[in-house]
Design an enzyme around this catalytic site. Structure first.
Site, mmCIF file in Angstrom:
data_model
loop_
_atom_site.group_PDB
_atom_site.id
_atom_site.type_symbol
_atom_site.label_atom_id
_atom_site.label_comp_id
_atom_site.label_asym_id
_atom_site.label_seq_id
_atom_site.Cartn_x
_atom_site.Cartn_y
_atom_site.Cartn_z
ATOM 1 N N PHE A 1 0.900 -1.140 -0.198
ATOM 2 C CA PHE A 1 -0.206 -0.045 -0.001
ATOM 3 C C PHE A 1 0.876 1.000 -0.064
ATOM 4 O O PHE A 1 1.896 1.411 0.811
ATOM 5 C CB PHE A 1 -0.915 -0.071 1.099
ATOM 6 N N ASP B 1 1.896 -6.109 7.457
ATOM 7 C CA ASP B 1 0.813 -5.094 7.665
ATOM 8 C C ASP B 1 -0.360 -6.203 7.343
ATOM 9 O O ASP B 1 -0.439 -6.906 6.423
ATOM 10 C CB ASP B 1 1.110 -4.117 6.481
ATOM 11 N N TYR C 1 -10.783 -0.370 11.140
ATOM 12 C CA TYR C 1 -11.849 0.105 10.368
ATOM 13 C C TYR C 1 -12.486 -0.711 9.185
ATOM 14 O O TYR C 1 -13.388 -0.395 8.446
ATOM 15 C CB TYR C 1 -11.871 1.519 10.009
ATOM 16 N N LYS C 2 -11.590 -1.811 8.544
ATOM 17 C CA LYS C 2 -11.756 -2.419 7.728
ATOM 18 C C LYS C 2 -12.633 -3.663 7.875
ATOM 19 O O LYS C 2 -13.864 -3.379 8.572
ATOM 20 C CB LYS C 2 -10.486 -2.693 6.899
ATOM 21 N N ARG D 1 -12.873 -3.787 -7.299
ATOM 22 C CA ARG D 1 -12.550 -4.707 -6.119
ATOM 23 C C ARG D 1 -13.803 -5.149 -5.255
ATOM 24 O O ARG D 1 -14.610 -4.233 -5.168
ATOM 25 C CB ARG D 1 -11.686 -3.848 -5.237
HETATM 26 C C1 LIG Z 1 -5.888 0.781 4.592
HETATM 27 C C2 LIG Z 1 -4.509 0.670 4.650
HETATM 28 C C3 LIG Z 1 -3.583 1.699 5.310
HETATM 29 C C4 LIG Z 1 -4.151 2.767 6.007
HETATM 30 O O1 LIG Z 1 -3.423 3.578 6.596
HETATM 31 P P1 LIG Z 1 -4.215 4.556 7.724
HETATM 32 O O2 LIG Z 1 -3.103 5.444 8.364
HETATM 33 O O3 LIG Z 1 -4.874 3.927 8.749
HETATM 34 O O4 LIG Z 1 -5.065 5.682 6.779
HETATM 35 C C5 LIG Z 1 -2.381 1.445 5.262
HETATM 36 N N1 LIG Z 1 -1.753 0.044 4.845
HETATM 37 C C6 LIG Z 1 -2.464 -0.580 4.172
HETATM 38 C C7 LIG Z 1 -1.751 -2.045 3.739
HETATM 39 C C8 LIG Z 1 -3.790 -0.525 4.087
HETATM 40 O O5 LIG Z 1 -4.774 -1.411 3.329
#
Ligand SMILES: *Cc1c(COP(=O)(O)O)cnc(C)c1O
Length: 402
Positions: free
Chosen positions: A118, A189, A214-215, A361
């Protein structure tokens, strides 16, 4: 924490609020609202904040909430209960874990990651490398080349277990073993893994992990992240963000920093109490979810969707691995008009999302999605592809969040 009497997925749907007429295939991006959450948050606002005022920190246990919730999340990710703490956002937790890992492996200078990671994880690494100087660098290779790229210069292998676009699932046990053989530490992660599939951080010997709530975990927009540090490392971590709530004795107000016990030293500042109250309501459900059963149900639903779409929508090209064992809990397809197609789907009540440049997705979450919803989503997608109704001007206009 042991599993309470497991919930039956036919019954869990009633525990969530989903608007009428919506098929929600985006719980991988923002989990829906548990029905118990509004009352739990209202209670925290009125009975705790309202009536206890500052006393809430002690009387309502606000100060211990990050560790208490950490212990509940630990069961979902195969972690030791005392090794997880909540707070901040995932980007911040990635930064902290990465800085700690580099400091624990001081003779090496490379952070190894992959092009499926990400962007925020890569950006945080880039920022840290710039700040550290001293020859540190971030090396990004293709996901399949990670094992070969592990060499004697790699200090940390930083990977997202499930690719946010394609759903490709890395083999955590195998890559962690490989990294350790080469003398590298690991940072995983779990953004698209926690609440989606079985994870065994402790069994795999993972060094650091972080994820968001939150996911799949339904903590609500802005819910706090979690961080895991293997107990063997925790006492050796020198926090890069040395905030007062990671101090051994915050209320001594000493002018010098002394790290707290274990993972608690990776707390930074005041916890988001209202957000954590919302997450508590969601964890009341998660405490009763059998993750192996959840994974099996998610595979059944994803396979049903994948084969249905392949049969009825030949224009859509599969972006996810074909084998369920190599996917997380999402299925993605490529189409050059992916954005417009997704907008047309959303207009008909099927909510997935679009990821640039061309990915549609869809997330499968057995707690509130069943076979009927999957069949409905396939039918509506086939209809939109068949009559090309996605090609209307209103579906081509881009919003800020896709
Ligand atoms: C959703 C997501 C994030 C988001 O990070 P935030 O700091 O909570 O906005 C980071 N890494 C991955 C792999 C994600 O899917």
């Amino acid at each position: 924490m042991t599993l309470l009497a497991p919930l039956d997925f036919a019954a869990t749907k009633a525990l969530f609020h989903l608007p009428e007429g919506v098929i929600y295939l985006d719980g991988n991006s923002l989990g829906p609202l548990p029905r118990a959450t509004p009352a739990r948050v209202a209670d925290c606002v009125q009975a705790e904040w309202g009536d206890m005022l500052i006393g809430g920190w002690n009387k309502a246990g606000w100060m211990d909430q990050p560790a208490r919730l950490g212990a509940r999340i630990a069961r979902l990710i195969g972690a030791e209960p005392e090794a997880v703490v909540l707070g901040d956002t995932l980007s911040i937790k990635i930064y902290q874990a990465l800085a700690a890992a580099l400091q624990l492996n001081p003779t090496r200078r490379v952070i190894l990651s992959d092009s499926g990671n990400f962007p925020s994880d890569l950006y945080m690494a880039e920022g840290l490398v710039k700040m550290l100087g001293q020859g540190y660098s971030l090396r990004i290779v293709a996901p399949d080349d990670i094992a070969d790229a592990l060499d004697e210069n790699v200090a940390v292998m930083m990977l997202t277990q499930v690719d946010y676009r394609t759903g490709r699932l890395h083999d955590m046990a195998d890559l962690t073993r490989h990294a350790h053989q080469k003398g590298a530490l690991t940072l995983w992660d779990l953004a698209h893994s926690a609440g989606a599939l079985p994870i065994d951080l402790s069994g795999c010997g993972v060094d650091f992990a972080a994820g968001c709530t939150y996911k799949y975990l339904n903590g609500g927009p802005g819910a706090p992240a979690f961080i895991y540090v293997a107990p063997r490392h925790a006492a050796h971590v020198a926090p890069a963000l040395s905030g007062w709530l990671g101090h051994a004795a915050p209320f001594d107000f000493s002018p010098t920093y002394q790290p707290g016990q274990g993972v608690s030293r990776l707390r930074v500042g005041t916890p988001a109490v209202l957000q954590m109250a919302a997450l508590e309501a969601a964890l009341d459900i998660w405490d009763r979810v059998d993750i192996a059963a959840l994974r099996a149900a998610s595979i059944t639903l994803s396979e049903m969707f994948l084969t249905g779409v392949q049969d009825l929508c030949p224009e859509l090209r599969l972006a996810s691995p074909r084998a369920a064992a190599h996917r997380g809990s999402q299925v993605s397809f490529h189409h050059p008009q992916g954005y417009a197609i997704m907008q047309a789907l959303i207009a008909k009540g099927v909510i997935g999302d679009f990821r640039a440049p061309d990915i549609l997705r869809f997330g499968f979450t057995p707690l509130y999605i069943g076979a009927d919803e999957v069949r409905g989503a396939v039918d509506i997608l086939a209809q939109i592809m068949g009559d090309r109704s996605w090609d209307r001007p209103q579906f081509h206009r881009r919003a800020a969040v896709t």
